[in-house]
Design a protein around this motif. Sequence first.
Motif, mmCIF file in Angstrom:
data_model
loop_
_atom_site.group_PDB
_atom_site.id
_atom_site.type_symbol
_atom_site.label_atom_id
_atom_site.label_comp_id
_atom_site.label_asym_id
_atom_site.label_seq_id
_atom_site.Cartn_x
_atom_site.Cartn_y
_atom_site.Cartn_z
ATOM 1 N N SER A 1 13.989 -9.865 8.042
ATOM 2 C CA SER A 1 15.043 -9.136 7.189
ATOM 3 C C SER A 1 15.079 -9.269 5.725
ATOM 4 O O SER A 1 15.210 -8.231 4.979
ATOM 5 N N ILE A 2 14.989 -10.479 5.244
ATOM 6 C CA ILE A 2 15.240 -10.734 3.864
ATOM 7 C C ILE A 2 13.871 -10.106 3.038
ATOM 8 O O ILE A 2 13.984 -9.776 2.034
ATOM 9 N N ALA A 3 12.753 -10.220 3.594
ATOM 10 C CA ALA A 3 11.312 -10.185 3.241
ATOM 11 C C ALA A 3 11.115 -8.622 3.032
ATOM 12 O O ALA A 3 10.749 -8.276 2.084
ATOM 13 N N ILE A 4 11.808 -7.761 3.913
ATOM 14 C CA ILE A 4 11.341 -6.363 4.256
ATOM 15 C C ILE A 4 12.435 -5.512 4.219
ATOM 16 O O ILE A 4 12.158 -4.326 3.846
ATOM 17 N N SER A 5 13.619 -5.641 4.778
ATOM 18 C CA SER A 5 14.672 -4.799 4.780
ATOM 19 C C SER A 5 15.076 -3.863 3.605
ATOM 20 O O SER A 5 15.257 -4.553 2.625
ATOM 21 N N GLY A 6 14.876 -2.711 3.556
ATOM 22 C CA GLY A 6 15.377 -1.810 2.578
ATOM 23 C C GLY A 6 14.185 -1.249 1.911
ATOM 24 O O GLY A 6 14.113 -0.358 0.851
ATOM 25 N N ILE A 7 12.924 -2.155 1.899
ATOM 26 C CA ILE A 7 11.718 -1.676 0.973
ATOM 27 C C ILE A 7 11.280 -0.393 1.402
ATOM 28 O O ILE A 7 11.096 0.244 0.439
ATOM 29 N N PRO A 8 11.228 -0.062 2.612
ATOM 30 C CA PRO A 8 10.345 1.227 2.900
ATOM 31 C C PRO A 8 11.187 2.251 2.451
ATOM 32 O O PRO A 8 10.918 3.479 1.621
ATOM 33 N N ARG B 1 2.233 5.193 -8.358
ATOM 34 C CA ARG B 1 0.939 4.540 -8.164
ATOM 35 C C ARG B 1 1.229 3.095 -8.857
ATOM 36 O O ARG B 1 0.768 2.247 -8.206
ATOM 37 N N ARG B 2 1.794 2.983 -10.104
ATOM 38 C CA ARG B 2 2.057 2.021 -10.789
ATOM 39 C C ARG B 2 2.779 1.036 -9.963
ATOM 40 O O ARG B 2 2.689 -0.087 -9.791
ATOM 41 N N LEU B 3 3.870 1.734 -9.145
ATOM 42 C CA LEU B 3 5.084 0.983 -8.348
ATOM 43 C C LEU B 3 4.199 0.340 -7.146
ATOM 44 O O LEU B 3 4.302 -0.698 -6.751
ATOM 45 N N LEU B 4 3.197 1.124 -6.670
ATOM 46 C CA LEU B 4 2.622 0.664 -5.361
ATOM 47 C C LEU B 4 1.654 -0.468 -5.806
ATOM 48 O O LEU B 4 1.416 -1.461 -5.150
ATOM 49 N N ARG B 5 0.820 -0.312 -7.083
ATOM 50 C CA ARG B 5 0.043 -1.350 -7.326
ATOM 51 C C ARG B 5 0.792 -2.765 -7.488
ATOM 52 O O ARG B 5 0.277 -3.735 -7.252
ATOM 53 N N SER B 6 1.788 -2.740 -8.161
ATOM 54 C CA SER B 6 2.451 -3.912 -8.398
ATOM 55 C C SER B 6 3.417 -4.336 -7.341
ATOM 56 O O SER B 6 3.319 -5.566 -7.172
ATOM 57 N N SER B 7 3.892 -3.491 -6.501
ATOM 58 C CA SER B 7 4.733 -4.125 -5.423
ATOM 59 C C SER B 7 3.668 -4.709 -4.521
ATOM 60 O O SER B 7 4.254 -5.385 -3.670
ATOM 61 N N THR B 8 2.458 -4.171 -4.253
ATOM 62 C CA THR B 8 1.595 -4.821 -3.420
ATOM 63 C C THR B 8 1.332 -6.244 -3.677
ATOM 64 O O THR B 8 1.485 -6.985 -2.702
ATOM 65 N N LEU C 1 2.845 -11.634 -2.051
ATOM 66 C CA LEU C 1 3.653 -12.866 -2.622
ATOM 67 C C LEU C 1 4.570 -13.364 -1.604
ATOM 68 O O LEU C 1 4.981 -14.422 -1.088
ATOM 69 N N SER C 2 5.549 -12.224 -1.483
ATOM 70 C CA SER C 2 6.729 -12.337 -0.828
ATOM 71 C C SER C 2 6.236 -12.698 0.632
ATOM 72 O O SER C 2 7.349 -13.709 1.326
ATOM 73 N N GLY C 3 5.518 -12.124 1.186
ATOM 74 C CA GLY C 3 4.980 -12.617 2.776
ATOM 75 C C GLY C 3 4.526 -13.904 2.763
ATOM 76 O O GLY C 3 4.921 -14.567 3.835
ATOM 77 N N LEU C 4 3.765 -14.266 1.923
ATOM 78 C CA LEU C 4 2.993 -15.466 1.694
ATOM 79 C C LEU C 4 4.277 -16.657 1.595
ATOM 80 O O LEU C 4 4.341 -17.894 2.394
ATOM 81 N N ILE C 5 5.105 -16.215 0.564
ATOM 82 C CA ILE C 5 6.654 -17.437 0.721
ATOM 83 C C ILE C 5 7.260 -17.691 1.894
ATOM 84 O O ILE C 5 7.596 -18.667 2.112
ATOM 85 N N MET D 1 2.903 -4.212 4.750
ATOM 86 C CA MET D 1 2.745 -2.976 5.708
ATOM 87 C C MET D 1 3.990 -2.015 5.314
ATOM 88 O O MET D 1 3.713 -0.975 5.409
ATOM 89 N N SER D 2 5.107 -2.890 5.231
ATOM 90 C CA SER D 2 6.489 -1.952 4.905
ATOM 91 C C SER D 2 6.344 -1.073 3.466
ATOM 92 O O SER D 2 6.914 -0.194 3.603
ATOM 93 N N LEU D 3 5.754 -1.779 2.723
ATOM 94 C CA LEU D 3 5.612 -1.029 1.378
ATOM 95 C C LEU D 3 4.740 0.001 1.649
ATOM 96 O O LEU D 3 5.032 1.232 1.054
ATOM 97 N N LEU D 4 3.722 -0.044 2.281
ATOM 98 C CA LEU D 4 2.664 1.234 2.419
ATOM 99 C C LEU D 4 3.605 2.364 3.331
ATOM 100 O O LEU D 4 3.309 3.290 2.773
ATOM 101 N N ARG D 5 4.180 1.937 4.174
ATOM 102 C CA ARG D 5 5.035 3.066 4.845
ATOM 103 C C ARG D 5 6.044 3.641 3.903
ATOM 104 O O ARG D 5 6.184 4.782 4.000
ATOM 105 N N GLY D 6 6.628 2.895 2.980
ATOM 106 C CA GLY D 6 7.632 3.475 2.103
ATOM 107 C C GLY D 6 6.666 4.296 1.211
ATOM 108 O O GLY D 6 7.382 5.362 0.905
ATOM 109 N N PHE D 7 5.642 4.113 0.810
ATOM 110 C CA PHE D 7 4.886 4.847 -0.071
ATOM 111 C C PHE D 7 4.552 6.084 0.615
ATOM 112 O O PHE D 7 4.624 7.148 -0.176
#
Length: 537
Positions: free
Chosen positions: A53-60, A80-87, A92-96, A142-148
Amino acid sequence: MSSLMKGTAILTVGLFLSKVLGLIYVFPFYAIVGEENMVLYQYAYIPYSIMLSIAISGIPLAVSKFVAKYNAMGDYETGRRLLRSSTKLMLLSGLISFLFLYAMSTPIAHLVISDKKQVFTVEEVADVIKWVSFALIVVPFMSLLRGFFQGYGHYLPTSVSQLIEQIARIIILLGGSFIVVFLLDGDVTTAINFAVFAAFIGAFGGLFVLSYYWKKLKPEFDLKLQQGITPAEKVPLSDLYQEILKYSVPIVFVGLSNPLFQAVDMITFNRTMISIGLAEVTDTYFSMLNFLTHKIVIIPVMLATGFSAALIPTITEYYTLGKYNALRHAMDKTYQVLLFVTVPAVVGIMILSPYIYHVLYEESKMGSAVLAHYAPVAILFALFAVTASLLQGIDYQKWIVFSLLSGVLTKLVLNIPLIKWLQVDGAILATAIGYGVTISINIYVIHKALDYQSIMVRRRVLLIFILTGLMAASVVLAIALLNTFLSPHTKLMAAVYCIVGVSVGAGVYGLISFRIGLAQKLLGARATKIAQKLGFK
């Protein structure tokens, strides 16, 4: 407008099917690993749900909002800039998140296990938390791609990927645990480690679907990028991230509500039960409370919030346009629909709890008692979801954070003394009081902000309770008649009791509701057509 409604419908259907699958798999999994081992699975999923929830909620939602905003201005480059940067940020968020949960697995296990009489050891709980933590590496990206995709108005990738992710996870979970336990004659803890690791494999299934749609839709994205305008001044990514955080943090807390309440139980329930001499049963009781019965109790919540959620966009529109009378009318309907669906379902679960628990799990006086006592909390779960959505709709989302933290703190303060007094019922009561505090704050803020008072809702709520009472009496009578010539001590007979009880209850509640016109007023044109077919005006 039709494409928006179609997109919303696709997302809703996909999410609903995914949640239904998330309920159904529990019952065969229970049959494979057994009652006392289910708790190990839950020990892993509570901290995992919090980190997720902390890592992804609200991101999409946040990403889709800002991609759509700049696309509408013809500025496809910013999205597209937002996608590249957010990727990079999401990876990093997932790894942390993964590293944090993996490193904290043993300390968390020590909070849960504090007596040798408990079913599992600290090492076994730590291992299962480690195995589930791997999924955190993949899911945020994955949640980022869904939002895009949603920002471009493509809702099918999100819906299909959620469904495939869940299907893949369940196949691996059930298939792997079955092979380990029955074919390889392996240890059940190994099977559960494999079962929680299935979340990681399922995430790759969802990611595969999204990559397919990316290849399919990329020519369209590239064409729009070429045809779009070149912004005179680039929007700083730091500004975008600030807005995204402002928008998504309240959504994070909505997603965290249930895991946080369950986490309080996770760190206090076992220790308190051990302190009163119940170490040998505490793991089983915890599993009944926060996993086995919770999966059943959440069903009417899904139904109620599904009906009510359709009204939330309307409420947002009315608030934005200043149509406050129409807004109050929509809120009236939201509360009424919520209770119209939830209250009878909850009472039905309470009456039929011995038979429901037997059919889905096994015959258990304790299990059915926990289910019967926990069922009313479903009304509070549904009220929280709807009031939180209303606060977002009227742009008071900051209050969600305050109200939820107040409720969780109340639960934390009351949990230990109430468990010492009432055991499992004490934990249920503390949850009910905590949610009650949260909902009271939400309702107070909503009513204060909109000067909202409704005598009609009070009258309708009273009517709903009267109808539910008539329904309950009919179900109790039907069960009493069955008891004169049948016995519910086999799964088949328990299923017969469930079918008869549900049929009688739904029939009585539905017919009376149609007869007095309540169903037509609350559920609209479709209910009116059904009423006409039944011969009611």
